[in-house]
Design an enzyme around this catalytic site. Structure first.
Site, PDB file in Angstrom:
ATOM      1  N   LYS A 122       0.884  -1.084   0.058  1.00 49.35           N
ATOM      2  CA  LYS A 122      -0.018  -0.132   0.008  1.00 49.35           C
ATOM      3  C   LYS A 122       0.938   1.098   0.022  1.00 49.35           C
ATOM      4  O   LYS A 122       1.501   1.444   0.832  1.00 49.35           O
ATOM      5  CB  LYS A 122      -0.935   0.035   1.191  1.00 49.35           C
ATOM      6  CG  LYS A 122      -1.765   1.390   1.265  1.00 49.35           C
ATOM      7  CD  LYS A 122      -2.658   1.012   2.645  1.00 49.35           C
ATOM      8  CE  LYS A 122      -3.619   2.438   2.655  1.00 49.35           C
ATOM      9  NZ  LYS A 122      -4.622   2.176   3.798  1.00 49.35           N
TER      10      LYS A 122
ATOM     11  N   LYS B 213      -2.065  -1.402  -3.805  1.00 50.88           N
ATOM     12  CA  LYS B 213      -3.120  -0.304  -3.897  1.00 50.88           C
ATOM     13  C   LYS B 213      -2.099   0.995  -3.769  1.00 50.88           C
ATOM     14  O   LYS B 213      -1.245   0.998  -3.285  1.00 50.88           O
ATOM     15  CB  LYS B 213      -3.748  -0.372  -2.502  1.00 50.88           C
ATOM     16  CG  LYS B 213      -4.649   0.856  -1.974  1.00 50.88           C
ATOM     17  CD  LYS B 213      -5.219   0.669  -0.908  1.00 50.88           C
ATOM     18  CE  LYS B 213      -5.961   1.768  -0.428  1.00 50.88           C
ATOM     19  NZ  LYS B 213      -6.753   1.808   0.895  1.00 50.88           N
TER      20      LYS B 213
HETATM   21  C1  PBG Z   1      -6.968   3.488   5.582  1.00 50.45           C
HETATM   22  C2  PBG Z   1      -7.564   3.246   4.206  1.00 50.45           C
HETATM   23  C3  PBG Z   1      -7.634   4.086   2.919  1.00 50.45           C
HETATM   24  C4  PBG Z   1      -7.878   3.498   2.074  1.00 50.45           C
HETATM   25  C5  PBG Z   1      -8.367   2.327   2.401  1.00 50.45           C
HETATM   26  N1  PBG Z   1      -8.208   2.039   3.960  1.00 50.45           N
HETATM   27  C6  PBG Z   1      -7.065   5.619   3.106  1.00 50.45           C
HETATM   28  C7  PBG Z   1      -5.662   5.947   3.572  1.00 50.45           C
HETATM   29  O1  PBG Z   1      -4.801   4.996   3.784  1.00 50.45           O
HETATM   30  O2  PBG Z   1      -5.246   7.032   3.702  1.00 50.45           O
HETATM   31  C8  PBG Z   1      -8.124   4.210   0.409  1.00 50.45           C
HETATM   32  C9  PBG Z   1      -9.012   3.707  -0.211  1.00 50.45           C
HETATM   33  C10 PBG Z   1      -9.530   4.780  -1.172  1.00 50.45           C
HETATM   34  O3  PBG Z   1      -8.754   5.775  -1.777  1.00 50.45           O
HETATM   35  O4  PBG Z   1     -10.206   4.285  -2.250  1.00 50.45           O
HETATM   36  N2  PBG Z   1      -6.615   2.443   6.184  1.00 50.45           N
END
Ligand code: PBG
Length: 317
Positions: free
Chosen positions: A187, A240
């Site tokens: 991520k 992601k």
């Molecule tokens: C937070 C989380 C995020 C997303 C999923 N879980 C945001 C972040 O890390 O700031 C993002 C998902 C998206 O942008 O669609 N744990």
């Protein structure tokens, strides 16, 4: 004989194009992210993401009632609590925990995946409580509460070191080792999460997430992160965001024989809608971007386009 190769006959009409098509989307590819709030009869529009709503459990069930007949197999649940407090995240009667039970009861065949993170619950908006290992202990409690409520799979999205290890251990201690872990293994600290942070009310109060989410420049490290999560007991992994990270998806698919899941994130959704001029006119760009994610090697795709794409696929039949 011509001195050059002719390709255009493959593209002459829809039948020819279909015969030569190498990648197809199907309903079984998709996982639908759902934002859950407390209350009843709620479908609250998320301004930054046209077509996306925050649902109370009853309206979420109603939406599932429309999507399951169209082939929806899998949902990913996010809780957006009214009252902040990390301990709210592992309450047995929390929003997500209650919704898990209701969905499994009504749609036993649907895979219920729960996002495991504390950022929407934490007053600081961060995915940790300061210390890495203490955070892992909290995340393990959250995962346990979701598993006990009946989740098929838990998806830690925090990017703390060792969280999969801690979660697996905690689940096993409670005889819930069968509950799968789909970790957000790679991520990245991305600007594409902006609209989600509105939807899930989880923007960090100060600072950013660069001390835990990955540097977008790193490819080798992404493979290390994935290997570590698989070694700790994850059954599938998430990359992601998706669109700016297709090379990572491609490499992950080549390197690991496990399901590779791509998260087509909120900013990617908003970007496609902005360029298309709205959800109704987005079919072409939606299909092109989702196909690109699948072509890169994703086995499954998490996307806010799921209702629209299921509609498209059922019309094509
Ligand atoms: C937070 C989380 C995020 C997303 C999923 N879980 C945001 C972040 O890390 O700031 C993002 C998902 C998206 O942008 O669609 N744990």
């Amino acid at each position: 004989m011509s001195e050059f190769k002719r390709f255009r006959c493959r593209r002459a009409d829809e039948a020819a194009r279909l015969k030569h098509r190498e990648t197809f989307l199907s309903a079984a590819d998709f996982i639908w992210p759902v934002f859950l709030v407390e209350g009843k009869g709620i479908a609250q529009a998320v301004p930054a993401m046209p077509g996306v709503f925050r649902y109370s459990a009853d309206t979420a069930l109603k939406e599932l009632g429309k999507l399951v007949p169209k082939g929806l197999r899998s949902v990913l649940l996010f809780g957006v609590p009214k009252k902040k407090g990390v301990e709210q995240a592992y309450r047995r009667d929390g929003i997500v925990q209650k919704a898990i039970g209701l969905i499994k009861k009504r749609f036993p065949a649907v895979e219920v995946i729960s996002d495991v993170c504390i950022c929407s619950y934490n007053p600081t908006g961060h995915c940790h409580i300061g210390d890495n290992d203490r955070t892992c202990a909290v995340l393990a409690e959250v995962a346990l509460s979701h598993a006990a409520a009946g989740a098929d799979c838990v998806a830690p999205s925090d990017m703390m070191d060792g969280r999969v290890f801690h979660i697996k251990k905690r689940l096993r201690e409670h005889d819930l080792g069968r509950v799968r872990i789909m970790s957000y293994a790679a991520k990245f600290a991305s600007g594409f999460y902006g609209p989600f942070r509105d939807a899930a009310d989880c923007a960090p109060e100060s600072g950013d997430r660069k001390s835990y989410q990955m540097d977008p420049a790193n490819r080798d490290e992404a493979m290390e992160e994935i290997r570590a999560d698989l070694d700790e007991g994850a059954e599938s992994i998430i990359i992601k965001p998706a669109l700016s990270y297709l090379d990572i998806i491609c490499r992950a698919k080549q390197n690991f024989s496990r399901p590779v899941v791509a998260y087509n994130v909120s900013g990617e959704y908003a970007m496609v809608l902005a360029l298309s001029g709205g959800l109704k006119k987005s079919a072409h760009l939606m299909e092109e971007t989702l196909i690109s994610i699948k072509r890169a090697g994703a086995d499954r795709i998490i996307s806010y386009f799921v209702p629209a794409v299921l509609e498209m696929l059922s019309e094509k039949k």
